[in-house]
Design an enzyme around this catalytic site. Structure first.
Site, PDB file in Angstrom:
ATOM      1  N   GLU A   1       0.778  -1.241   0.000  1.00  0.00           N
ATOM      2  CA  GLU A   1       0.000   0.000   0.000  1.00  0.00           C
ATOM      3  C   GLU A   1       0.814   1.299   0.000  1.00  0.00           C
ATOM      4  O   GLU A   1       0.724   2.106   0.940  1.00  0.00           O
ATOM      5  CB  GLU A   1      -0.978  -0.017   1.172  1.00  0.00           C
TER       6      GLU A   1
ATOM      7  N   GLU B   1      -5.652  -7.867  -0.930  1.00  0.00           N
ATOM      8  CA  GLU B   1      -6.357  -7.735   0.346  1.00  0.00           C
ATOM      9  C   GLU B   1      -7.823  -7.460   0.079  1.00  0.00           C
ATOM     10  O   GLU B   1      -8.173  -6.634  -0.766  1.00  0.00           O
ATOM     11  CB  GLU B   1      -5.799  -6.587   1.196  1.00  0.00           C
TER      12      GLU B   1
END
Length: 424
Positions: A247, A359
């Site tokens: 991320e 995710e």
């Protein structure tokens, strides 16, 4: 794309998930339902880039079923041929040595239409962000191989392993820490020997001790050095995937692209042929891939990615709550997951790339359970560009975390029954 929950365990109540904080900043997402949220209806099609998986090491024999494209080499140097039946992973068989003096492998091009990986993130080694490097067993923990076996027995063939860059490499441009490397390799070797794939995930949000990759404090060369060392360690294991970073966020997308390309060049210069997963900026959100609230969109900038080994997948994350942050027990609607994946799926197909849902997760309630099912149906139905998925999360220290699917005293979590039909 960001999730943050207290870690509640008898002796670990004070710990917090590494990187807890503000979500991805986009709270104005459209939730208008598509006519059909489980199949893709738009986007011009271009040739999808092949994905290569290792089938033999140097000098070994191998067999392929049907007529397949097989390549021989290492890093960024390859020779390929179309063949069927039995072959030899040798220069004599392929008619050329593309990388003299280097240990080579044979890889087969993977067809589209079937998901390659379905799994879970096993959290713990990235915990304790506020205590870096921290004390093992107190601030952070590696999951056990037995935990991975539970998920394997459920049908999951991939484990995503988050860890912290600062622990594995305490000083930039210096050797990997022997103790941390031993923990990491111990888990990887045990799990891959049992047949699962491990996705390595430096869970650092494109930062090292808070300094962003591409800054004067953490130049791209230092990030490349880290990946060169990691690639050298694991390049001999065909069941290891390199996830460049968890991320990246709050930086120019162009800056992240530059760092990612430096890492890819370093990995291939180490003669590593492993698949590499590449995230985008803005918490690598699928829903925001083509939006510009964070700067130039991922969908524009990340087309500049350059993998000399031509073996990459784009990794995105996608949660189902109102702001896509993964911090709520509620889901917007039963169709929200498929809706939020559609634009990114269009982009993959239009540009010839493949993607991985690195995710996603939700609490257990009727709306969320249906949203998860619809999302996974969508991924399955678009397997020409999707390669698989990993649930967030399992692992030993979650306690009552609402998205955890780690079994409690041998009892499955409710979400496992939602995932089960997609593991067959």
């Amino acid at each position: 794309m960001h999730r943050c929950m207290p870690l509640v365990a008898a002796s670990m109540a004070a710990l917090m998930l590494a990187g807890c904080g503000g979500g991805d900043g986009d709270t104005t997402l459209s939730t208008a339902a598509a006519t059909d949220t489980t199949t893709l209806k738009t986007a011009a099609t271009t040739s999808i880039s092949p994905l290569w998986l290792t089938i033999a090491k140097d000098s070994a024999a191998f067999t392929v079923s049907g007529t397949r494209t097989v390549r021989y080499g290492a890093g960024s140097a390859w020779v390929a041929k179309s063949m069927s039946g039995t072959g030899q992973c040798t220069a004599a068989f392929f008619g050329k040595d593309p990388a003299a003096g280097v240990a080579k492998v044979c890889q087969v091009a993977q067809g589209t239409g079937t998901l390659l990986w379905r799994g879970v993130s096993l959290a713990g080694a990235e915990f304790g962000e506020g205590s870096l490097p921290g004390t093992y067993g107190s601030n952070y923990i590696y999951p056990s191989a037995d935990s991975a076996t539970y998920y394997k027995n459920k049908g999951m063939n991939l484990v995503r392993l988050p860890f912290r860059w600062e622990r594995l490499q305490p000083t930039l441009n210096q050797a990997l820490d022997a103790n941390e490397l031993s923990r990491l390799t111990g888990f990887v070797n045990a799990v891959t020997a049992a047949g699962q794939t491990v996705l390595l995930d430096p869970h650092n949000y494109a930062r090292y001790y808070g300094n962003v990759i591409g800054s004067s404090a953490v130049p791209n060369s230092a990030y490349a050095d880290f990946w060169r060392r990691v690639a050298t360690q694991f390049k001999g294991n065909a069941r290891v995937i390199f996830g460049l970073m968890n991320e990246p966020n709050s930086m120019p997308t162009e800056q992240w692209l530059s760092g990612a390309n430096a890492a890819l060049a370093a990995i291939r210069s180490a003669n590593a042929s492993n698949v590499v997963f590449v995230p985008g900026n803005a918490w690598t959100g699928a829903h925001s891939w083509n939006q510009n609230w964070y700067g130039t969109p991922n969908g524009t900038v990340m087309k500049g990615i350059n993998d000399p080994g031509r073996n990459l997948v784009f990794e995105v994350h996608q949660y189902l709550d109102g702001d896509s942050s993964g911090q709520s027990a509620s889901c917007v609607s039963a169709t929200i997951g498929a809706e939020r994946l559609q634009d990114f799926t269009n982009w993959l197909r239009s540009n010839g790339y493949r993607g991985f849902l690195g995710e996603f997760g939700a609490a257990s309630n009727d709306t969320c359970n249906q949203a998860v099912a619809n999302m996974l149906t969508f991924v399955k139905n678009n397997a020409d560009v999707w390669t698989g998925w990993a649930w967030w999360a399992g692992g030993p220290w979650w306690g009552g975390y609402m998205y955890s699917i780690e079994p409690s005293n041998g009892v499955d979590k409710p979400q496992m029954s939602v995932l089960a039909p997609y593991l067959k």
